[in-house]
Scaffold this active site. Structure first.
Site, PDB file in Angstrom:
ATOM      1  N   SER A 209       0.843  -1.193   0.000  1.00  0.00           N
ATOM      2  CA  SER A 209       0.000   0.000   0.000  1.00  0.00           C
ATOM      3  C   SER A 209       0.880   1.246   0.000  1.00  0.00           C
ATOM      4  O   SER A 209       1.696   1.420  -0.899  1.00  0.00           O
ATOM      5  CB  SER A 209      -0.963  -0.035   1.192  1.00  0.00           C
ATOM      6  OG  SER A 209      -1.951   0.972   1.084  1.00  0.00           O
ATOM      7  N   GLU A 343      -9.025  -4.944  -4.562  1.00  0.00           N
ATOM      8  CA  GLU A 343      -8.443  -4.094  -3.528  1.00  0.00           C
ATOM      9  C   GLU A 343      -9.502  -3.336  -2.722  1.00  0.00           C
ATOM     10  O   GLU A 343      -9.326  -3.064  -1.545  1.00  0.00           O
ATOM     11  CB  GLU A 343      -7.478  -3.084  -4.163  1.00  0.00           C
ATOM     12  CG  GLU A 343      -6.280  -3.708  -4.867  1.00  0.00           C
ATOM     13  CD  GLU A 343      -5.146  -4.028  -3.916  1.00  0.00           C
ATOM     14  OE1 GLU A 343      -5.326  -3.833  -2.703  1.00  0.00           O
ATOM     15  OE2 GLU A 343      -4.085  -4.471  -4.390  1.00  0.00           O
ATOM     16  N   HIS A 453      -7.831  -5.369  -0.095  1.00  0.00           N
ATOM     17  CA  HIS A 453      -6.580  -4.676   0.215  1.00  0.00           C
ATOM     18  C   HIS A 453      -5.995  -5.183   1.529  1.00  0.00           C
ATOM     19  O   HIS A 453      -6.691  -5.256   2.543  1.00  0.00           O
ATOM     20  CB  HIS A 453      -6.870  -3.177   0.317  1.00  0.00           C
ATOM     21  CG  HIS A 453      -5.662  -2.301   0.330  1.00  0.00           C
ATOM     22  ND1 HIS A 453      -4.792  -2.218  -0.719  1.00  0.00           N
ATOM     23  CD2 HIS A 453      -5.173  -1.450   1.275  1.00  0.00           C
ATOM     24  CE1 HIS A 453      -3.817  -1.357  -0.440  1.00  0.00           C
ATOM     25  NE2 HIS A 453      -4.027  -0.887   0.774  1.00  0.00           N
TER      26      HIS A 453
END
Length: 557
Positions: A209, A343, A453
């Site tokens: 990320s 995600e 995610h």
């Protein structure tokens, strides 16, 4: 019942044992270190942990909103057996919370090793958290799986939010303090890792990320030359819209105004902000950030993040990200990068439905255009109309939040990451992947479609007490083997004879490839399979959109 009680007692005892003992005394240039001896989660291996080692002075007073300064040496032996405070953050950032956690005294580094006299490859982890939250602590990212594969593991804290990324976009406070913390940490690794049994010439950086975006930025900066020989980007890239801030100066002065600082002078603003109590300052930043969350959802970047700096001595990055990638102005090391299959899957759809954001996107078409596509308002509106037609087929976007999450998945992650592959592979080998395995340890309830995610992190780190299934363990072993092979050789599958990988060969995208050739990627699922052109319909749509309405060079993509 007797067997269950025995198992629970064993689990409890193993948890206690893993934090006890004394590791070999380590001497580095700053002084001596006392660590702890531990065993990995599976009890297969003993390792030594040295945690909470200072690599910078506490960034307070004149060092707040300034590049990090190397720490002073210490006398005697430093107790490096426990994690230090995480950097200042809000417990639930981008919420009305006023629960400030962490400390400004947070610039510490951790080293985990199995052989202090060895010469092992080194993997340096950079945590994610939208440049607003995160920690390098063991409880968040237990590196046991990596240690069992014969690498030295390093993690560290870097400043977050206003403390790490305030910028007045001029010489007073050019910004990117958090990224400069990362550079100093990597310099520390280069100088000291040999003392822990690591090879300073075989360092691989990896992150997820905002951590993946950080890794991407580190490859673009001329401050990091010679500090690593490979990079792994998970669910993040410098081209992701969330990873670049476009209105940093406006945000900085908005925070000041909320604290009663009425000025148009960068110097006056920064001087006064340096005198504000850190908790008060963090709450003020969070309040201003929440306004951004309500008005644009950060599609154009987060309010306190990475900026393009003015061309001054010590600058981290001064040119546009896409321009640097497309012209080969980056460190041409082997790259491994990819994304999770969905995600945005863990986005709260009910919360999205109730927010004024979707109504705003329905009414203001330019918000749907990719950030940085063009500064031409007419082009922005036309591009936004195309996006709405492609993803929503309706004026009322709020009527189907699931389609909005599909849009976010493509817009914030898949498109920019694939573009990073396309541009980088003109100059370096790039191993591309999609993580699509929906296992038990990633999401025990498995309530959404695809892999959300950060779910993939559970197949790299000890992050919870959820017991992996047999299928989970197989994915863990394969994935960690690929990542550590890459760290050791620059190739995740250097041999087809690996029993763990069952003959898998991961084919890279690389220099000399035809620009129109399919993009190769590894689909990480129950089976690990080479495939081509992930999410091709989205890719073709956005490629055409950029050709029609785009005005390069871009910052994000």
């Amino acid at each position: 019942m007797k067997n269950l009680l025995s198992f629970l007692m064993f689990a409890l005892c193993s948890r206690l044992i893993r934090g006890q003992g004394t590791a070999p005394l380590i001497t580095i240039s700053d002084g001596k270190l006392k660590g702890s001896v531990n065993s990995t989660y599976s009890q297969k291996l003993t390792y030594y942990a040295y945690r909470g080692i200072p690599f910078a002075k506490t960034p307070i007073d004149d060092l707040r909103f300034a590049p990090p300064a190397k720490n002073d040496p210490w006398n005697g032996t430093l107790d490096a057996t426990k994690d230090k405070d995480k950097c200042t953050q809000i417990a639930l950032f981008y919420s009305p919370s006023t629960n400030v956690t962490g400390s400004e005294d947070c610039l510490y580094i951790n080293v985990y090793t199995t052989n202090v006299t060895g010469n092992l490859p080194v993997m340096v982890w950079i945590y994610g958290g939208t440049f607003m939250g995160g920690t390098s602590a063991y409880y968040q990212y237990g590196p046991d799986y990596f240690l069992e594969k014969g690498v030295v593991y390093v993690s560290f804290n870097y400043r977050l939010g206003i403390f790490g990324f305030l910028s007045t976009e001029d010489s007073t406070a050019p910004g990117n303090w958090g990224l400069k913390d990362q550079v100093l940490a990597l310099q520390w690794v280069k100088q000291n890792i040999k003392s822990f049994g690591g090879d300073p010439n075989q360092v691989t950086i990896f992150g997820q990320s905002a951590g993946g975006a950080s890794v991407s930025y580190l490859t673009l900066s001329n401050l990091t030359t010679g500090l690593f020989k490979g990079a792994i980007l998970q669910s993040g890239s410098s081209l992701c819209p969330f990873a670049h801030t476009t209105n940093a100066r406006v945000t900085a002065f908005a925070v000041g105004l909320s604290l009663g600082i009425e000025t148009i002078s960068s110097q006056t603003l920064v001087e006064k902000l340096r005198k504000i109590d850190y908790k008060t300052l963090k709450i003020a930043e969070n309040n201003v950030s929440n306004i951004y969350a309500i008005t644009d959802g950060f599609l154009g970047g987060i309010p306190m993040g990475v900026v393009t700096e003015p061309a001054l001595p010590g600058a981290f990055i001064t040119k546009k990200n896409w321009e640097l990638l497309s012209t080969g102005q980056f460190q041409k090391v082997p790259l491994l990068m990819g994304f999770s299959s969905n995600e945005s899957a863990n986005l709260d759809l009910n919360a999205v439905r109730s927010t004024p954001l979707l109504l705003q996107y329905s009414l203001d078409l330019k918000l749907l255009a990719p950030a940085g596509l063009t500064k031409n308002l007419i082009k922005q509106i036309l591009a936004g109309a195309k996006v709405r037609g492609h993803y929503f087929n309706t004026v009322n976007i709020a009527s189907d939040p699931k389609k909005f999450t599909q849009f976010l998945n493509a817009n914030q992650f898949i498109r920019p990451i694939r573009e990073t592959v396309a541009q980088s592979s003109k100059f370096s080998k790039v191993y591309f992947y999609e993580f699509a395995y929906q296992g038990h340890v990633g999401d025990p309830n498995n309530t959404h479609q695809g892999v959300a995610h950060a779910e993939d992190l559970n197949y790299e780190f000890i992050m919870s007490d959820v017991t992996p299934t047999a299928a989970d363990k197989k994915v863990i072993q394969k994935m960690v083997t690929l990542w550590t092979n890459f760290a050791k050789t620059g190739n995740p599958t250097p041999s087809s004879n690996s029993e763990v990988l069952e003959g898998l060969i991961w084919e890279p995208n690389g220099p000399g490839s035809n620009a129109s050739a399919p993009i190769k990627y590894l689909n990480i699922d129950t089976n690990f399979t080479m495939m081509t052109n992930p999410f091709q319909d989205d890719w073709i749509f956005y490629q055409n959109l950029y050709k029609t309405y785009g005005d390069p060079p871009y910052v994000t993509y």
